[in-house]
Design a protein around this motif. Structure first.
Motif, PDB file in Angstrom:
ATOM      1  N   LYS A   8      36.315  36.440  45.824  1.00 25.22           N
ATOM      2  CA  LYS A   8      37.110  35.545  46.671  1.00 25.22           C
ATOM      3  C   LYS A   8      36.306  35.093  47.881  1.00 25.22           C
ATOM      4  N   ARG A  11      33.673  32.540  46.669  1.00 31.37           N
ATOM      5  CA  ARG A  11      34.322  31.272  46.373  1.00 31.37           C
ATOM      6  C   ARG A  11      34.758  30.569  47.659  1.00 31.37           C
ATOM      7  N   CYS A  12      35.250  31.348  48.598  1.00 28.97           N
ATOM      8  CA  CYS A  12      35.727  30.809  49.867  1.00 28.97           C
ATOM      9  C   CYS A  12      34.580  30.188  50.672  1.00 28.97           C
ATOM     10  N   ASN A  56      42.138  26.630  52.376  1.00 33.86           N
ATOM     11  CA  ASN A  56      42.006  27.132  51.011  1.00 33.86           C
ATOM     12  C   ASN A  56      41.697  28.628  50.997  1.00 33.86           C
ATOM     13  N   CYS A  57      40.850  29.079  51.925  1.00 39.27           N
ATOM     14  CA  CYS A  57      40.533  30.510  52.011  1.00 39.27           C
ATOM     15  C   CYS A  57      41.767  31.314  52.385  1.00 39.27           C
ATOM     16  N   ASP A  60      43.907  31.634  49.395  1.00 46.60           N
ATOM     17  CA  ASP A  60      43.314  32.546  48.421  1.00 46.60           C
ATOM     18  C   ASP A  60      43.546  34.003  48.806  1.00 46.60           C
ATOM     19  N   HIS A  68      42.474  34.547  38.451  1.00 45.94           N
ATOM     20  CA  HIS A  68      41.819  33.323  37.995  1.00 45.94           C
ATOM     21  C   HIS A  68      41.285  33.553  36.591  1.00 45.94           C
TER      22      HIS A  68
END
Length: 90
Positions: A8, A11-12, A56-57, A60, A68
């Motif tokens: 995460k 991705r963040c 978005n973070c 998440d 996912h």
């Protein structure tokens, strides 16, 4: 658990970097083409990108149970059996 948390974060950070750089680039283009080389479009574009990445973070990390998925494999018997399909349609 720790591996998912690390994914995460990766991705963040990647998403935030892409959005910030894209906003910066759009700001530079608008600054050069429309606003006579003012600095505020660059600041606005990079700030918007940074804010979208942060949002978005936040989403998440606040949804810890969201998994996912990468790929779902179907069983060949279930996928291609015509009798199964005819039963589902009735």
């Amino acid at each position: 658990m720790a591996a998912e948390h690390g994914r995460k974060w990766d991705r963040c950070l990647a998403d935030t970097a892409v959005k910030t750089v894209t906003g910066l680039a759009v700001g530079v283009v608008f600054s050069v083409l429309l606003f006579k080389r003012r600095t505020w479009p660059v600041s606005l574009g990079s700030g918007l990108g940074l804010g979208m990445g942060y949002a978005n973070c936040q989403h998440d990390f606040r949804s810890p149970y969201l998994v996912h998925g990468n790929m779902v494999k179907l069983d060949q018997r279930v996928c291609c059996d015509s009798s199964f399909l005819s039963r589902e349609l009735e």
